[in-house]
Design a protein around this motif. Structure first.
Motif, mmCIF file in Angstrom:
data_model
loop_
_atom_site.group_PDB
_atom_site.id
_atom_site.type_symbol
_atom_site.label_atom_id
_atom_site.label_comp_id
_atom_site.label_asym_id
_atom_site.label_seq_id
_atom_site.Cartn_x
_atom_site.Cartn_y
_atom_site.Cartn_z
ATOM 1 N N LYS A 42 41.635 47.485 32.225
ATOM 2 C CA LYS A 42 42.629 46.407 32.452
ATOM 3 C C LYS A 42 42.529 46.618 34.187
ATOM 4 O O LYS A 42 41.978 45.512 34.955
ATOM 5 N N HIS A 43 42.653 47.630 35.245
ATOM 6 C CA HIS A 43 42.341 47.619 36.379
ATOM 7 C C HIS A 43 41.485 47.260 37.408
ATOM 8 O O HIS A 43 41.300 46.476 37.900
ATOM 9 N N TYR A 85 39.536 45.077 35.467
ATOM 10 C CA TYR A 85 39.223 43.850 35.043
ATOM 11 C C TYR A 85 40.091 42.592 34.987
ATOM 12 O O TYR A 85 40.543 42.318 33.712
ATOM 13 N N HIS A 86 40.407 42.876 36.343
ATOM 14 C CA HIS A 86 41.261 41.488 36.641
ATOM 15 C C HIS A 86 41.059 40.578 37.622
ATOM 16 O O HIS A 86 40.348 41.082 38.041
ATOM 17 N N TYR A 143 38.531 36.567 34.188
ATOM 18 C CA TYR A 143 38.404 36.950 33.589
ATOM 19 C C TYR A 143 39.007 36.322 32.476
ATOM 20 O O TYR A 143 40.611 36.432 32.567
ATOM 21 N N GLU A 165 41.697 36.778 29.132
ATOM 22 C CA GLU A 165 41.388 38.365 28.074
ATOM 23 C C GLU A 165 41.009 37.092 26.226
ATOM 24 O O GLU A 165 41.398 36.110 25.866
#
Length: 242
Positions: free
Chosen positions: A132-133, A135-136, A184, A186
């Motif tokens: 998550k870090h 791809y944010h 990105y 979700e």
């Protein structure tokens, strides 16, 4: 995207420039040194699938998702860099498709012949937090810290004689271009956590400590390619990782 991710892009950029012949011919060992830098930055990839990406993405899964005859497919296994996380496997079909890209010289658009394909890449072990870090959408502070870290690393590698100033400048420019405009979305219902890279049209998947990337081009319609990428990811998880 955190600083380490930008450093990874930067170091791969240098290796790419070296492989393409855009650097001085005297720098014969640059690619090897970049391999070491990539290894250090990315960490160890999951050994189980090293050189065996076809155990995750099979021809059957690829051909079924893209809707083409598997007998017409060409297998393309790329292992240019040392670290297994950088390897990719694609099944390609020649369908006479033309793709519009930006002309690097004129800045206008140009059409080039291209294959339809299903590809898996960036298979490695990670954590959900790390995923998550990576791809944010980065904050202004993260971008500033990443730029500072990149400049520090470049100066260090220049001082150690691992790269030239020309390579450093080219790599930073390429890394900046690669990182610009990233966003990105979700994607629910795929693995433990999945996002769609809106810039590069790729699906980034996390499932039980494993990260992998899926990219499908079955034409030039992004919505169709995104749907087929999701289908491939789901099949890999259901048939190979459960």
């Amino acid at each position: 995207m955190k600083a380490k991710s930008y450093l990874s892009i930067m170091m791969i950029s240098v290796a790419t420039l070296s492989c393409s012949g855009e650097t001085k011919s005297s720098d014969t060992d640059v690619v090897g040194k970049m391999n070491e830098a990539v290894d250090e930055s990315l960490g160890k990839s999951i050994d189980k699938y090293s050189g065996k990406l076809d155990e995750l993405l099979t021809l059957e899964i690829a051909s079924e998702a893209i809707g083409y005859n598997d007998a017409e497919a060409k297998k393309d296994y790329n292992q240019t860099l040392k670290n297994p996380a950088t390897h990719s496997l694609a099944f390609r079909w020649k369908k006479g498709r033309q793709k519009s890209i930006k002309n690097p010289i004129t800045g206008g658009s140009m059409d080039i012949p291209t294959d339809d394909f299903v590809e898996i890449s960036w298979v490695r072990s990670t954590t959900l937090k790390e995923f998550k870090h990576n791809y944010h959408m980065p904050t202004a502070e993260e971008l500033a810290n990443a730029d500072k870290a990149m400049n520090t690393k470049m100066k260090e590698m220049e001082s150690d004689g691992k790269i030239t100033k020309e390579q450093s400048s080219s790599a930073k420019g390429l890394a900046t271009a690669l990182g610009a405009g990233l966003s990105y979305d979700e994607v629910p219902g795929v693995g433990d956590y999945t996002v769609w890279n809106n810039k590069d049209k790729q699906l980034k998947v996390f499932y039980k400590g494993l990260e992998f990337q899926i990219m499908v081009e079955a034409g030039n319609d992004e919505s169709v390619n995104r749907q087929k990428s999701v289908e491939v990811a789901k099949k890999i998880i259901q048939e190979k990782l459960k």
